[in-house]
Design a protein around this motif. Structure first.
Motif, PDB file in Angstrom:
ATOM      1  N   ILE A 213      27.038 -62.258 -51.419  1.00  0.00           N
ATOM      2  CA  ILE A 213      27.975 -63.366 -51.174  1.00  0.00           C
ATOM      3  C   ILE A 213      29.130 -63.305 -52.158  1.00  0.00           C
ATOM      4  O   ILE A 213      28.928 -63.223 -53.376  1.00  0.00           O
ATOM      5  N   GLY A 214      30.349 -63.331 -51.633  1.00  0.00           N
ATOM      6  CA  GLY A 214      31.531 -63.463 -52.474  1.00  0.00           C
ATOM      7  C   GLY A 214      31.854 -62.260 -53.328  1.00  0.00           C
ATOM      8  O   GLY A 214      32.373 -62.407 -54.438  1.00  0.00           O
ATOM      9  N   LYS A 215      31.603 -61.064 -52.821  1.00  0.00           N
ATOM     10  CA  LYS A 215      31.907 -59.847 -53.573  1.00  0.00           C
ATOM     11  C   LYS A 215      33.251 -59.290 -53.094  1.00  0.00           C
ATOM     12  O   LYS A 215      33.414 -58.973 -51.917  1.00  0.00           O
ATOM     13  N   LEU A 216      34.197 -59.176 -54.014  1.00  0.00           N
ATOM     14  CA  LEU A 216      35.538 -58.698 -53.687  1.00  0.00           C
ATOM     15  C   LEU A 216      35.682 -57.241 -54.103  1.00  0.00           C
ATOM     16  O   LEU A 216      35.545 -56.901 -55.280  1.00  0.00           O
ATOM     17  N   PHE A 217      35.969 -56.374 -53.117  1.00  0.00           N
ATOM     18  CA  PHE A 217      36.138 -54.936 -53.351  1.00  0.00           C
ATOM     19  C   PHE A 217      37.589 -54.548 -53.106  1.00  0.00           C
ATOM     20  O   PHE A 217      38.222 -55.048 -52.169  1.00  0.00           O
TER      21      PHE A 217
END
Length: 354
Positions: free
Chosen positions: A268-272
């Motif tokens: 959840i909510g991982k920015l790549f």
């Protein structure tokens, strides 16, 4: 006599050169026509493959079968022991169904995989929260919902519900719905090795999550965004979450990192950064039927930054530097009923402020 022979020889040479030039002209002309025809055919194939069906409930009802047929010729391979990650068409996947046309080159594209849960769905609540709190970054954002099901009736009903509840967002390119082609998933009986003492149903559940995430990541990669935000279908967002995300990403642009975590829980909510998606998707595909997605995140980072001659404590510290955390959390998990039948998920991120 000699002059006549020379004159005859000159004319023979001229005729030969003329014949050769004629043959060359015909060959070049035909070659150009061939490549022009080939390019026209290729463009038509790409046009047909890229067609999207969007806008109204009638579109959803009429076009589920045709779009799935478009993807049916694609080739996907998920063997027990993968030899070539992202093999076949997985490097550039074609959906079996598509509703709407999300903005290409958005600054951030949010990817949300969803499947059928037993007796409940949190998807509408999740989408509503994201859209309600998206300002002032609506024009920088696109959302792709990936329905990881092959049941056309379920896909149709979900697409219809989204189209009815969020018609403006579907029309303006903020929201898109896709599902995989009919031949995307493997024969589960042939590809699931025993692991960690888990029952087969749980191994299938987490392995399917990996395949769904690979498809979604690579699909979004080809939309050419700046960033990919990994979410789940049972979350709430905080007010102005996207503005906070973009400002923070821009403030650490010169830093080296794998992802920024805007929620401490799982996927959840991982920015790549979008440029990292192919290598990460390939890594997941190598171990897709071995470990859960959140474990593979840790393994991927450890492979990149840890040395064999350092302690586990030192490796942990290195991984933490590469997996940056943002607090307070911008997303909260709300799904008590898991997508795995019989499982309840009660975890919360206590730093979240709604």
């Amino acid at each position: 006599m000699v002059r006549l022979q020379r004159k005859h020889t000159v004319w023979v040479v001229i005729l030969i050169l003329y014949g050769l030039s004629t043959v060359y002209y015909i060959a070049v002309t035909n070659s150009r026509n061939f490549f022009r025809l080939k390019n026209e055919v290729q463009k038509e194939i790409e046009f047909q493959a890229s067609k999207s069906f969007h806008g109204t409930v009638a579109d959803v009802q009429n076009h589920v079968a045709p779009t799935q047929k478009v993807g049916s010729s694609s080739k996907y391979s998920h063997p027990l022991y993968p030899g070539f990650p992202l093999s076949g068409d997985l490097a550039n996947p074609i959906p079996g169904f598509k509703l709407g046309h999300a903005r290409k080159q958005a600054k951030v594209v949010i990817g949300i995989p969803t499947i059928q849960r037993e007796g409940i769905s949190y998807l509408h609540q999740t989408i509503d929260s994201l859209l309600r709190n998206i300002e002032p970054r609506r024009n920088d954002t696109a959302i792709v919902i990936y329905i990881g099901e092959l049941d056309t009736e379920f896909v149709r009903s979900q697409a219809r519900e989204i189209s009815e509840n969020f018609p403006n967002e579907v029309e303006d390119g903020t929201l898109q719905v896709i599902s995989p082609p009919p031949n995307f998933y493997p024969d589960w009986e042939q590809v699931l090795p025993p692991s960690f003492g888990d029952p087969k149903e749980r191994i299938k559940w987490r392995s399917k999550q990996n395949l769904d995430q690979i498809f979604l990541m690579m699909y979004i990669y080809h939309m050419n965004p700046g960033y990919y935000l990994m979410l789940e279908d049972d979350v709430l967002s905080s007010a102005g979450y996207m503005d906070s995300i973009i400002k923070h990403a821009e403030s650490i642009e010169s830093s080296d990192y794998f992802f920024v975590s805007f929620c401490s829980l799982g996927a959840i909510g991982k920015l790549f950064r979008a440029r990292t998606l192919p290598s990460y998707a390939a890594f997941i595909h190598i171990f897709w039927n071995r470990k859960p997605l959140d474990w593979l995140q840790i393994d991927y980072v450890g492979t990149e930054v840890c040395s064999y001659d350092e302690s586990q404590k030192e490796c942990f510290a290195r991984r933490k530097e590469y997996m940056k955390e943002y607090r307070p959390a911008l997303f909260q998990h709300i799904g008590r009923i898991s997508s795995l039948k019989g499982k309840q998920q009660l975890l919360k991120d206590n730093s979240f402020v709604g």
